[in-house]
Structures are given as C-alpha cells and as structure tokens.
Design an enzyme around this catalytic site. Structure first.
Site, PDB file in Angstrom:
ATOM      1  N   SER A 303       0.812  -1.212   0.000  1.00  0.00           N
ATOM      2  CA  SER A 303       0.000   0.000   0.000  1.00  0.00           C
ATOM      3  C   SER A 303       0.851   1.270   0.000  1.00  0.00           C
ATOM      4  O   SER A 303       1.644   1.492  -0.903  1.00  0.00           O
ATOM      5  CB  SER A 303      -0.957  -0.051   1.199  1.00  0.00           C
ATOM      6  OG  SER A 303      -1.947   0.930   1.114  1.00  0.00           O
ATOM      7  N   ASP A 314      11.486   5.448  -9.031  1.00  0.00           N
ATOM      8  CA  ASP A 314      11.270   5.998 -10.373  1.00  0.00           C
ATOM      9  C   ASP A 314      11.854   7.385 -10.569  1.00  0.00           C
ATOM     10  O   ASP A 314      12.287   7.726 -11.674  1.00  0.00           O
ATOM     11  CB  ASP A 314       9.764   6.047 -10.677  1.00  0.00           C
ATOM     12  CG  ASP A 314       9.150   4.661 -10.830  1.00  0.00           C
ATOM     13  OD1 ASP A 314       9.908   3.685 -10.880  1.00  0.00           O
ATOM     14  OD2 ASP A 314       7.908   4.577 -10.894  1.00  0.00           O
ATOM     15  N   LYS A 328      -0.464  -4.030  -3.393  1.00  0.00           N
ATOM     16  CA  LYS A 328      -1.764  -3.441  -3.038  1.00  0.00           C
ATOM     17  C   LYS A 328      -1.810  -2.030  -3.632  1.00  0.00           C
ATOM     18  O   LYS A 328      -1.336  -1.071  -3.027  1.00  0.00           O
ATOM     19  CB  LYS A 328      -1.957  -3.389  -1.531  1.00  0.00           C
ATOM     20  CG  LYS A 328      -3.329  -2.827  -1.121  1.00  0.00           C
ATOM     21  CD  LYS A 328      -3.513  -2.871   0.385  1.00  0.00           C
ATOM     22  CE  LYS A 328      -4.890  -2.348   0.771  1.00  0.00           C
ATOM     23  NZ  LYS A 328      -5.017  -0.889   0.613  1.00  0.00           N
TER      24      LYS A 328
END
Length: 476
Positions: A303, A314, A328
C-alpha cells in the site's frame, strides 16, 4: 341584496380552497416521496423491501428477541462483505473507534505489551515514559490480578478490557516479580501512551537507517525528526527500511516523498472509479536531496509503503533491495459515523510515477535478495506443550527452529523423540530455565527470541543494501 346567493358564493370558495389545500398536500406528499427516493435510491430496490420485511419479522416474531442496532450493523457488514473485497469493511462502534485510534500518535492505557506464557500473562515491555513504567512495572513481571480480579483462566482480550479505561483513572495491579517472595501491589494511573511508527540508528560508514513500521497521523513528523537527528550525527547515506510495512495513510507518505522526489515530479496518481477524477500528487520539495538512498522491501511491504518505494525508485534514483512487494495498488477512504462506527471502502487505485499499475503485481526490487528460509517458519502458538511421542506440524516447526540454532543436526524427524528431548534440554540449560525437555511457551519464546537475534546479526538484505550504499558513495 341577495343573501342566499352570497352564502353560496362563500361556500363555493371554501370548497375550492379545501380542494386546493388537498391538492397541495397531495403534491407535497408525492414530491416528498419522490425526493426521498432520489435521496435514498435503495428504497426503490426490490431487495430493500425484502430487507425491511426480514427486519420487521425478526423484531416482531423472533422467539429469542433481537436488538435493532445489532440487526442493522449485521446488515451493513453483510452488504460490505458481499463486495468480495478484503479491504472494504464496516467496523461497528468500538471496533471503529479502535481503528481510528490506531492512526493517532497516542492511546489511553497503562503502556505495556503482554504475552501469554504457560497460562500466565507476562509483561514483555513497559513502554518508556508510559504510566506503567512510571509506576514501577518491569519486563518479566507476571500479572496476577487486575483490580482484584484473578488472571487465571482469563483471555487476553478480557485482560485488555480490564486494563483500559478513562485517562486519569487508577487500576490496581498485583504482580509477581522474580526474586521477590511476595506479590507486589502497584497502582497505575491510566494516561497517554505514545505510539511511535519510526525508529532510526546510525551505522558505520555514515549510513543512517530509518525503519517505518506503518504510516499513521504523525509518521511524517517522526520521520523529519529522525532525518534531523541523523544529519546532526553526520549521515552520508540513507537506508530506508520498509519491510513488513502494511501501509496506512497517504498524507504522511506524500510528506516523506517530498523530501526525496525532485520538485514538480510526480509522486503518485490516484485514479477514481471510471477515471471520473484523477488526483496527481507532485513533489513540493524544498531543497534537493543529495545523499544516496537505498530501500529495503519484502513481500509484506504494501500500500502506502509501495507508493513511497515506487516514487523514490522511479524519480529519486533510490536502489530497492529485497523481495517483490505485496502488490496493493488500491486506495480506501474511511469515514467515521456518529456512533463511532467506520466504513472503509475501496474507492480508487493508484499509478506509480512511470504510469504503472501495481495492484496484485507488486514492485520488483533493483536487486533481489531473499530472506533466510527460517524467517518463513510459522509462529509457535500460545498454550504449547510438546513432549515425547508428539508429532505433526508444530513439532516439525520447533525442530526446524532448533536446527537453525544448532541444537539439532540432520533432517528433523517430525516426531518428538529422544533426540528432540536432548536438544530441548540443551537449549533450556543454555537459557537458564528448567531443563525438563518439554517445549512449553517459555521455551518457545526463548527460541523465537534467539532466532530474531540471529536474523538481525546476519540480515542479508540489510548487509546487501549497505554494500550498495558504500559503492554508490565511492562512485561520487
């Protein structure tokens, strides 16, 4: 003057006014019904009539009688449960309050963690600066009575109910302490117990480590303080440990990401049903982050922890070490109702900065490093008493644990035999506990503790991450 004609006119007016009033009332009633149906479409669903019928029948005719609040709560729980979504739940009253409190920076209590051991309740930790510690409770104390109620035969849930209460009220504990002949009577005044979600330490070579166990209301503030403390100690590299972090609130996650993600870059996109609303969270970084960052993850990193991992991987050049994350990629909103109940409902999913959906996929680490196999062994249950002749999964698990610690050699037989008794006795002797060869709660707790210590000493994911950080610093 025509008196009779005048009376007739007045009668007609009264009749017309009466009819008009009836018409207005009828229109108002119809309009009201229409508005009720617009506001509450469930009332126009045939299934709702079934629900209403069942409710009336139960309340009127059920032999044992029924509580209306319990019926309604049960209906809502069933309705949410029918979605088949494990993340959407309805938590009634006290459960809802507990859920809300789990995200706060404190709770009201005495401030101890307790474990069950051979039919007794042992204090595993008295939280620093909490009421229990101030009252003199210590690790290893055994709770005998709470406000005069004996603990023998008590469940842990019942014990917690007795200990909890209003802030400022007193609870009287009777405890047994090793080395004392008589039990101690200690009054403890219930108060605020701090809840910490961030821990940190400075390792060798200027590597600062910060572990976040979940994202709660004050996690962002705790993280800021940890960064400041490590910077004051000369931190040159940062290792962020998100292993076994189940996630939590998005706001503190965004707050932390702002420190690392370059200003203006996307942290995460939250996409609602049918893409009718897309919220893009962009970094509001105040000053560039220049130190190398590594992140530790595992299969229980989920999550919000995955949101932070994806954002730093990234856009901030962080190297990710460990195992593929849980996956999730959906977002729940929770709302607390007037009676304290909470409806937690999946309403959106999120995309990583590079546009990837991670739900049921997870995030692949930059460098895959598996945890030792023994970390996947199941926990030994409370109430354990393994002895000669026993067999099965619990015996095999205990034998595998003793094998990792060096007390059993060869393949565990799965039967509690003479070699197992010998191994258990040897372990008990090394721990200074009664060496009877029976594996009870106390022995199982010590075995688990030694395994945890072994893992902390040889943690391959941690060691690999530190190597990566040293290499990154050397390249600069």
């Amino acid at each position: 003057m025509n008196i009779h004609g005048s009376q007739a006119v007045r009668q007609r007016k009264r009749l017309m006014m009466g009819l008009a009033l009836i018409a207005v009332c009828a229109i108002g009633f119809a309009g009201g019904r229409f508005w009720v149906y617009v506001q509450n479409p469930i009332m126009d669903d045939p299934g709702f009539r079934n629900l209403s019928f069942a409710y009336d029948e139960i309340m009127d005719d059920y032999l044992e009688g029924a509580d209306s609040r319990s019926l309604v709560n049960g209906a809502i729980e069933g309705m949410v449960g029918s979605l088949g979504d494990p993340y959407s739940v309805y938590l009634t009253e006290a459960k809802g309050e507990q859920f809300i409190q789990s995200y706060e920076d404190h709770f009201v209590g005495i401030g101890v963690t307790i474990r069950e051991q051979d039919g007794e309740f042992v204090i595993e930790e008295a939280i620093k600066d909490a009421p229990a510690e101030k009252a003199g409770l210590k690790t290893g104390d055994v709770m005998l009575k709470v406000d005069g109620t004996p603990m023998k035969g008590m469940t842990l849930d019942k014990l917690m109910t007795l200990v909890r209460g209003q802030e400022g009220t007193e609870v009287k504990l009777q405890i047994r302490r090793e080395g004392l002949a008589e039990p101690l009577e200690l009054p403890v005044v219930r108060g605020a117990v701090p809840v910490h979600t961030v821990s940190f330490a400075m390792k060798e070579d200027g590597i600062g480590t910060i572990a976040i166990n979940r994202f709660a209301d004050k996690t962002g503030d705790e993280f800021d303080k940890a960064i400041e403390a490590l910077q004051a100690k000369g931190m040159k590299k940062l290792l962020l440990d998100l292993r076994s972090n189940p996630g939590g609130l998005l706001e503190p996650t965004i707050h932390i990401a702002n420190r690392f993600v370059p200003k203006g870059k996307t942290i995460v996109q939250v996409v609602y049903k049918g893409e009718k609303r897309i919220i893009t969270h962009k970094s509001e970084q105040k000053e560039p982050w220049k130190l190398p960052v590594a992140i530790l993850v595992d299969g229980n990193t989920a999550s919000s922890a995955e949101v932070l991992t994806a954002a730093l991987k990234d856009t901030a050049g962080a190297v990710v070490i460990g195992e593929q994350t849980f996956g999730k990629g959906i977002v729940q909103q929770f709302r607390q109702l007037a009676d304290g109940s909470v409806l937690k409902l999946t309403e959106a999913q999120w995309r990583s900065p590079d546009g990837q959906w991670i739900h049921k996929k997870g995030i692949e680490p930059t460098r895959v490093v598996k945890a030792p196999a023994y970390t996947q062994l199941p926990r030994l249950p409370v109430g354990l008493k393994l002895q000669e002749g026993d067999y099965g999964e619990r015996v095999e698990t205990a034998q595998q644990m003793l094998q990792v610690l060096g007390y059993i050699t060869g393949e565990p037989p799965g039967i509690y035999n003479a070699d197992t008794i010998k191994a258990v006795k040897a372990f008990q002797l090394s721990e200074g506990i009664p060496a009877n060869g029976i594996l009870n709660d106390r022995t199982a707790y010590r075995i688990t503790t030694r395994l945890m210590e072994k893992y902390r000493a040889e943690d391959p994911q941690m060691l690999t991450a530190m190597e990566e950080l040293r290499a990154a610093a050397a390249e600069e």
